[in-house]
Design a protein around this motif. Structure first.
Motif, PDB file in Angstrom:
ATOM      1  N   ASP A 259       0.841  -1.207   0.000  1.00 29.36           N
ATOM      2  CA  ASP A 259       0.000   0.000   0.000  1.00 29.36           C
ATOM      3  C   ASP A 259       0.877   1.259   0.000  1.00 29.36           C
ATOM      4  OD1 ASP A 259       0.961   0.299   2.579  1.00 29.36           O
ATOM      5  OD2 ASP A 259      -0.915  -0.316   3.548  1.00 29.36           O
ATOM      6  N   ALA A 260       0.207   2.411  -0.074  1.00 25.40           N
ATOM      7  CA  ALA A 260       0.936   3.678  -0.227  1.00 25.40           C
ATOM      8  C   ALA A 260       1.807   3.974   0.999  1.00 25.40           C
ATOM      9  CB  ALA A 260      -0.053   4.815  -0.464  1.00 25.40           C
ATOM     10  N   MET A 263       4.956   2.087   0.632  1.00 27.58           N
ATOM     11  CA  MET A 263       5.783   2.632  -0.463  1.00 27.58           C
ATOM     12  C   MET A 263       6.526   3.883   0.003  1.00 27.58           C
ATOM     13  SD  MET A 263       5.631   0.525  -2.986  1.00 27.58           S
ATOM     14  CE  MET A 263       6.218   1.334  -4.480  1.00 27.58           C
ATOM     15  N   LEU A 264       5.962   4.591   1.007  1.00 34.70           N
ATOM     16  CA  LEU A 264       6.628   5.794   1.545  1.00 34.70           C
ATOM     17  C   LEU A 264       7.937   5.460   2.274  1.00 34.70           C
ATOM     18  CD1 LEU A 264       3.738   8.041   2.942  1.00 34.70           C
ATOM     19  CD2 LEU A 264       5.225   8.491   0.970  1.00 34.70           C
ATOM     20  N   HIS A 268      11.356   6.208  -3.003  1.00 37.21           N
ATOM     21  CA  HIS A 268      10.442   6.554  -4.097  1.00 37.21           C
ATOM     22  C   HIS A 268      10.441   5.409  -5.135  1.00 37.21           C
ATOM     23  CE1 HIS A 268       7.761   9.321  -5.941  1.00 37.21           C
ATOM     24  NE2 HIS A 268       8.493   9.533  -7.003  1.00 37.21           N
ATOM     25  N   THR A 284      -2.710  -2.200  -3.521  1.00 35.12           N
ATOM     26  CA  THR A 284      -3.891  -1.338  -3.511  1.00 35.12           C
ATOM     27  C   THR A 284      -4.066  -0.663  -4.871  1.00 35.12           C
ATOM     28  OG1 THR A 284      -2.601   0.560  -2.743  1.00 35.12           O
ATOM     29  CG2 THR A 284      -3.630  -0.838  -1.050  1.00 35.12           C
ATOM     30  N   GLU A 286      -4.467   2.381  -5.339  1.00 38.29           N
ATOM     31  CA  GLU A 286      -3.665   3.610  -5.316  1.00 38.29           C
ATOM     32  C   GLU A 286      -2.235   3.374  -5.813  1.00 38.29           C
ATOM     33  OE1 GLU A 286      -3.498   5.258  -1.382  1.00 38.29           O
ATOM     34  OE2 GLU A 286      -2.581   7.131  -2.067  1.00 38.29           O
ATOM     35  N   VAL A 287      -1.617   2.301  -5.342  1.00 38.10           N
ATOM     36  CA  VAL A 287      -0.218   2.045  -5.731  1.00 38.10           C
ATOM     37  C   VAL A 287      -0.125   1.576  -7.178  1.00 38.10           C
ATOM     38  CG1 VAL A 287       1.802   0.578  -5.295  1.00 38.10           C
ATOM     39  CG2 VAL A 287       0.578   1.621  -3.379  1.00 38.10           C
ATOM     40  N   SER A 290      -0.513   4.440  -9.471  1.00 40.19           N
ATOM     41  CA  SER A 290       0.379   5.593  -9.262  1.00 40.19           C
ATOM     42  C   SER A 290       1.389   5.706 -10.402  1.00 40.19           C
ATOM     43  CB  SER A 290       1.129   5.432  -7.938  1.00 40.19           C
ATOM     44  OG  SER A 290       2.173   4.469  -8.089  1.00 40.19           O
ATOM     45  N   SER A 293       4.057   2.997 -10.788  1.00 36.74           N
ATOM     46  CA  SER A 293       3.728   1.628 -11.174  1.00 36.74           C
ATOM     47  C   SER A 293       4.259   1.323 -12.574  1.00 36.74           C
ATOM     48  CB  SER A 293       2.208   1.449 -11.138  1.00 36.74           C
ATOM     49  OG  SER A 293       1.877   0.207 -11.701  1.00 36.74           O
TER      50      SER A 293
END
Ligand code: AN0
Ligand code: CP
Length: 315
Positions: A259-260, A263-264, A268, A284, A286-287, A290, A293
């Motif tokens: 998930d985001a 990834m944080l 990066h 997710t 979102e990822v 993004s 991806s």
């Protein structure tokens, strides 16, 4: 090259990636190599990318292609020698393979792990019979223990996107409701262990892969710790390898979903997955949506890895 089932068949990996990137610049430069040559692709399992990208790769080289879905319209095949064939399988692989070999110049085989016997799977019983009895160069389109066309495309993608000489690449297990083979992670390990990357594997306890592929690579059981400073996150589910749990789903723990927030923790990082992927299990929305991806360029590189392999098998 006489077969392609393993990273070692490529010889020098740097040269192979260089050749692939050359092919990518002009994929029609070799369109006479495959003239009057027939590519046969045999599928024991479903496929979207492998089927399309490999056929396209063959077309780029001027080849004709035949696709056989063993489970749709062909005779059901017996695969064990010595069986009294009084059941539902009218044909044996030992006749079918040399017959298939009569009609083509190169054969691709997709035959996943069955999870009925670890020995049957890890001896690559089906793929090796194609190598032995077809009389033609054979390449793996994902067999029981490896998916080298995928891993080659993954390496090409990492080479294209890396921002440092030696990026940190993390292979992470992620949850999935069904038992999936170890082929993709096995081959990914094979390629990353050969490549100039800092390679880390993370998975829950019990999901250890075969040491033949891991080859001493770093295993970190804490996923968040593994993600720290990563340049590439490569997610994949696989079923357990170790006995007595071979082929079993031990966990569907969604705290392992990429998930985001995780990834944080990375540098990066880019997100990679071979596809098909189950959203919000493995990763997710979102990822995967993004800008980090790479799943689509990664899939696009399947055409390039297949074309490099086919070109070498034809030469
Ligand atoms: C297959 C696997 O995990 O091996 C193919 C991936 C390329 N995936 C599924 O069966 C969903
Ligand atoms: N990545 C991959 O091999 O996809 P398919 O199963 O759709 O061929």
């Amino acid at each position: 090259m006489k077969k392609y089932t393993n990273v070692t068949d490529l010889g020098n990996l740097k040269d192979a990636v260089k050749e692939a990137l050359e092919i990518k610049k002009n994929r029609y430069a070799f369109k006479h190599i495959g003239e009057n040559k027939t590519l046969l692709m045999v599928f024991f399992n479903s496929s979207l990318r492998t089927r399309l990208s490999t056929q396209k790769a063959g077309m780029n080289l001027g080849m004709n292609t035949i696709v056989l879905d063993v489970n749709q319209g062909a005779w059901k095949l017996e695969t064990e020698r010595g069986v009294i064939m009084d059941g539902d399988k009218p044909e044996h692989l030992l006749e079918a393979i040399p017959v298939m070999g009569c009609y083509c110049d190169v054969i691709g085989v997709r035959s996943f792990a069955r999870f009925e016997s670890k020995q049957f799977d890890y001896e690559e019983t089906i793929l090796n019979q194609f190598i032995k009895y077809s009389g033609k160069p054979v390449f793996s389109m994902e067999a029981a223990t490896g998916h080298p066309l995928q891993a080659f495309a993954d390496l090409i993608t990492i080479e294209e996107y890396k921002k440092t000489e030696r990026p940190k690449v993390v292979l992470t297990w992620a949850p999935h409701p069904k038992a999936l083979p170890q082929a993709v992670p096995n081959s990914f390990c094979d390629f990353m262990n050969e490549a100039d990357v800092d390679f880390v594997i993370t998975h829950p306890e019990g999901y250890e892969l075969d040491e033949k592929f891991v080859r001493g690579a770093k295993v970190e059981y804490n996923q968040q710790k593994a993600f720290e400073g990563a340049d590439f996150i490569y997610a994949k589910n696989w079923a357990a390898y170790n006995d007595p749990n071979y082929g079993k789903v031990l966990s569907t723990d969604r705290s392992w979903t990429v998930d985001a927030a995780k990834m944080l923790l990375t540098n990066h990082a880019y997100f990679m997955h071979c596809l098909p992927v189950r959203r919000n299990m493995i990763v997710t929305d979102e990822v995967i949506e993004s800008p980090q991806s790479l799943v689509i360029p990664e899939a696009a590189n399947r055409e390039i890895s297949a074309q490099t392999v086919l070109k070498r098998l034809l030469e």
